[in-house]
Design an enzyme around this catalytic site. Sequence first.
Site, short mmCIF file in Angstrom:
data_model
loop_
_atom_site.label_atom_id
_atom_site.label_comp_id
_atom_site.label_asym_id
_atom_site.label_seq_id
_atom_site.Cartn_x
_atom_site.Cartn_y
_atom_site.Cartn_z
N CYS A 127 0.83 -1.21 0.00
CA CYS A 127 0.00 0.00 0.00
C CYS A 127 0.87 1.26 0.00
O CYS A 127 1.48 1.60 -0.99
CB CYS A 127 -0.99 -0.05 1.16
SG CYS A 127 -2.35 1.12 0.94
N HIS A 230 -3.74 -5.11 0.62
CA HIS A 230 -3.20 -5.52 1.93
C HIS A 230 -3.20 -7.05 2.06
O HIS A 230 -4.09 -7.61 2.70
CB HIS A 230 -4.01 -4.88 3.06
CG HIS A 230 -3.72 -3.43 3.24
ND1 HIS A 230 -2.67 -2.96 4.01
CD2 HIS A 230 -4.33 -2.33 2.73
CE1 HIS A 230 -2.64 -1.64 3.96
NE2 HIS A 230 -3.64 -1.23 3.20
N GLU A 232 -1.49 -8.88 3.90
CA GLU A 232 -1.32 -9.33 5.30
C GLU A 232 -2.66 -9.57 5.98
O GLU A 232 -2.78 -10.47 6.82
CB GLU A 232 -0.47 -8.32 6.09
CG GLU A 232 -1.16 -7.05 6.55
CD GLU A 232 -1.40 -6.02 5.46
OE1 GLU A 232 -1.05 -6.29 4.29
OE2 GLU A 232 -1.97 -4.96 5.77
#
Length: 254
Positions: A127, A230, A232
């Site tokens: 990001c 994202h 994660e």
Amino acid sequence: MRRLVILSTIFCFAIQILSAQNKMPIIGVSASWGDSDTRVPKAYTESVMMAGGVAVVLPITLDKKIIEQQIAAIDALVLTGGSDLDPMLYGEEPIPALGVVYPDRDEYDMALIKAAVESGKPILGICRGLQGLNIFFGGTLYQDIPSTYGKSYLKHNQERDGKYGIHSIHIKDGSILKGVIGSDSIVVNSRHHQAINRLAIGFKVSAYAPDGIIEVIESVDKPIIAVQFHPEEMASKGNEQMLNIFKYLITLIK
Ligand code: MN
């Protein structure tokens, strides 16, 4: 006596091999900060550990010597998400829709990238991390997609939980990402209102959103990959394709 020396030499050599095999890669995760804390959302550190790395949090500092030592101490770097980057970094005046900017974090991230690139350490940008890499290598951003990118018809700033995808991305044939994800398209989460405008020299686009927004880039000659979404938040919730992005970072370590 001689036999003892030989035996102890062999023993030491064996220990060295064993410890080299047992050494897990150390992955530095860049932090943001609040008034009284150094912050990393735990989805980043969880994903790194699920991928087989040892996550260490890198606190913001403006001391270049410490930054160099932070990079020297790690095997690879994850540049995390966060607030908007200062458009002055790429020679633009701020538009009204620009979000909050933290100049110290910008300076830290740029110095961290410089130190990692100079020492050849692999980087995964996420990001804001992707945006910072693009700026560092000479590219520019759209300061705000809705007000400056006329062709956008997608919601890139989702409000639902980040473990859910919101829009698809189309992955280019021949890209590293295609091998990592293992398919032509995937649905990703999306929590950004800025995006790459002019791509930095030395990078190629490996995935676009359907409206043309750049979602993944790869360096042509350096161990760097960066994503606008994202991974994660999905990887730490058990998404194997997203976890593969973190595993890929670890494969880049020499
Ligand atoms: Mn998006």
